[in-house]
Design a protein around this motif. Structure first.
Motif, PDB file in Angstrom:
ATOM      1  N   THR A  71       0.834  -1.204   0.000  1.00 58.38           N
ATOM      2  CA  THR A  71       0.000   0.000   0.000  1.00 58.38           C
ATOM      3  C   THR A  71       0.868   1.254   0.000  1.00 58.38           C
ATOM      4  O   THR A  71       0.559   2.226  -0.693  1.00 58.38           O
ATOM      5  CB  THR A  71      -0.946  -0.014   1.220  1.00 58.38           C
ATOM      6  N   VAL A 112      -7.909  -6.700  -5.763  1.00 58.41           N
ATOM      7  CA  VAL A 112      -7.007  -5.634  -6.209  1.00 58.41           C
ATOM      8  C   VAL A 112      -5.966  -6.204  -7.163  1.00 58.41           C
ATOM      9  O   VAL A 112      -5.684  -5.630  -8.221  1.00 58.41           O
ATOM     10  CB  VAL A 112      -6.336  -4.945  -4.994  1.00 58.41           C
ATOM     11  N   CYS A 113      -5.408  -7.336  -6.811  1.00 58.05           N
ATOM     12  CA  CYS A 113      -4.380  -7.967  -7.643  1.00 58.05           C
ATOM     13  C   CYS A 113      -4.958  -8.382  -8.994  1.00 58.05           C
ATOM     14  O   CYS A 113      -4.332  -8.164 -10.042  1.00 58.05           O
ATOM     15  CB  CYS A 113      -3.811  -9.172  -6.909  1.00 58.05           C
ATOM     16  N   ALA A 139      -9.387   0.580  -1.903  1.00 61.06           N
ATOM     17  CA  ALA A 139      -9.698  -0.809  -1.523  1.00 61.06           C
ATOM     18  C   ALA A 139      -8.564  -1.407  -0.689  1.00 61.06           C
ATOM     19  O   ALA A 139      -8.818  -2.137   0.282  1.00 61.06           O
ATOM     20  CB  ALA A 139      -9.947  -1.655  -2.766  1.00 61.06           C
ATOM     21  N   GLU A 140      -7.308  -1.084  -1.057  1.00 56.82           N
ATOM     22  CA  GLU A 140      -6.181  -1.569  -0.267  1.00 56.82           C
ATOM     23  C   GLU A 140      -6.220  -1.007   1.155  1.00 56.82           C
ATOM     24  O   GLU A 140      -5.966  -1.725   2.124  1.00 56.82           O
ATOM     25  CB  GLU A 140      -4.854  -1.185  -0.930  1.00 56.82           C
ATOM     26  N   TYR A 161       2.660  -4.285  -6.778  1.00 57.19           N
ATOM     27  CA  TYR A 161       1.916  -5.441  -7.301  1.00 57.19           C
ATOM     28  C   TYR A 161       2.560  -6.747  -6.839  1.00 57.19           C
ATOM     29  O   TYR A 161       1.872  -7.628  -6.323  1.00 57.19           O
ATOM     30  CB  TYR A 161       1.875  -5.376  -8.830  1.00 57.19           C
ATOM     31  N   VAL A 178      -1.452   1.009  -9.884  1.00 60.31           N
ATOM     32  CA  VAL A 178      -2.710   1.059  -9.151  1.00 60.31           C
ATOM     33  C   VAL A 178      -3.435   2.363  -9.468  1.00 60.31           C
ATOM     34  O   VAL A 178      -2.818   3.376  -9.786  1.00 60.31           O
ATOM     35  CB  VAL A 178      -2.438   0.913  -7.623  1.00 60.31           C
ATOM     36  N   THR A 179      -4.756   2.321  -9.384  1.00 58.06           N
ATOM     37  CA  THR A 179      -5.583   3.518  -9.537  1.00 58.06           C
ATOM     38  C   THR A 179      -6.020   3.980  -8.155  1.00 58.06           C
ATOM     39  O   THR A 179      -5.833   3.271  -7.164  1.00 58.06           O
ATOM     40  CB  THR A 179      -6.820   3.217 -10.397  1.00 58.06           C
ATOM     41  N   ASP A 218       2.192   1.639  -3.502  1.00 60.22           N
ATOM     42  CA  ASP A 218       1.128   2.088  -4.397  1.00 60.22           C
ATOM     43  C   ASP A 218       0.747   3.540  -4.140  1.00 60.22           C
ATOM     44  O   ASP A 218       0.479   4.293  -5.075  1.00 60.22           O
ATOM     45  CB  ASP A 218      -0.094   1.179  -4.266  1.00 60.22           C
ATOM     46  N   LEU A 270      -8.480   1.483  -6.484  1.00 62.91           N
ATOM     47  CA  LEU A 270      -7.826   0.284  -5.957  1.00 62.91           C
ATOM     48  C   LEU A 270      -7.021   0.604  -4.705  1.00 62.91           C
ATOM     49  O   LEU A 270      -6.945  -0.217  -3.782  1.00 62.91           O
ATOM     50  CB  LEU A 270      -6.926  -0.343  -7.021  1.00 62.91           C
ATOM     51  N   ALA A 288      -7.585  -7.089 -10.517  1.00 58.17           N
ATOM     52  CA  ALA A 288      -7.895  -5.877 -11.290  1.00 58.17           C
ATOM     53  C   ALA A 288      -6.635  -5.293 -11.911  1.00 58.17           C
ATOM     54  O   ALA A 288      -6.666  -4.783 -13.034  1.00 58.17           O
ATOM     55  CB  ALA A 288      -8.580  -4.847 -10.390  1.00 58.17           C
ATOM     56  N   ARG A 289      -5.547  -5.372 -11.210  1.00 60.49           N
ATOM     57  CA  ARG A 289      -4.284  -4.853 -11.725  1.00 60.49           C
ATOM     58  C   ARG A 289      -3.712  -5.759 -12.810  1.00 60.49           C
ATOM     59  O   ARG A 289      -3.027  -5.292 -13.710  1.00 60.49           O
ATOM     60  CB  ARG A 289      -3.278  -4.709 -10.588  1.00 60.49           C
TER      61      ARG A 289
END
Length: 168
Positions: A28, A97-98, A116-117, A47, A109-110, A31, A113, A100-101
């Motif tokens: 996190t 999250v993983c 969410a993390e 990631y 990451v966006t 990111d 995301l 989606a990435r």
């Protein structure tokens, strides 16, 4: 409650929980730095840190399931189940999250995301807090042996001449 999985008298799961949680925190941070304009490599490092955390989460959840067998059906069992469920929910959020990435062209990451993390970390922090309360509740040896007499009672004997006069 005595854990089946122990190393030198200490339950393994509380030790294992620190690894995925620490990796999730690191991911996190990487990111967040990537989203705030840091080098692009940090998104990729984040990631792969999530991937490592997910692998270690599998070990942690497995140890938790083994320990759950020995917990008597009472309030403590509900606390242990809640502890394991919170850690599993944190891991599931990071799986999403993983995934989606992985679908994108770059593993960066966006903002969504990243949120969410952070939610996953909050859930995991509650799980860690429950784990700490369980360890404090069931730790039979709360401190390290401070004297040789304590070592003797824990291990059976202390070698002659090891820090104290020989017995007569």
């Amino acid at each position: 409650m005595e854990s089946r999985l122990r190393v030198q008298g200490h339950p393994i799961q509380p030790i294992l929980v620190t690894c995925p949680f620490g990796l999730y925190v690191c991911a996190t941070v990487f990111d967040l730095t990537d989203v705030l304009g840091g080098p692009g490599i940090l998104g990729e490092v984040g990631y792969w840190t999530v991937v490592a955390a997910l692998i270690s989460s599998v070990l942690t959840v497995t140890a938790g399931m083994v320990d759950l067998w020995d917990v008597p059906a009472n309030r403590t069992r509900r606390t242990v189940i809640a502890f394991n469920l919170l850690n599993a929910v944190m891991a599931v959020l990071f799986v999403f999250v993983c995934l989606a990435r992985t679908g994108g062209s770059e593993p960066g990451v966006t903002g969504g995301l990243l949120v969410a993390e952070m939610i996953g970390l909050l859930i995991g922090a509650v799980g860690v807090w429950l784990g700490v309360t369980l360890v404090r509740q069931f730790d039979r040896n709360p401190g390290e042996a401070a004297t040789f007499d304590a070592l003797e009672s824990a291990s059976g004997t202390v070698p002659e001449g090891f820090g104290r006069p020989p017995r007569r």
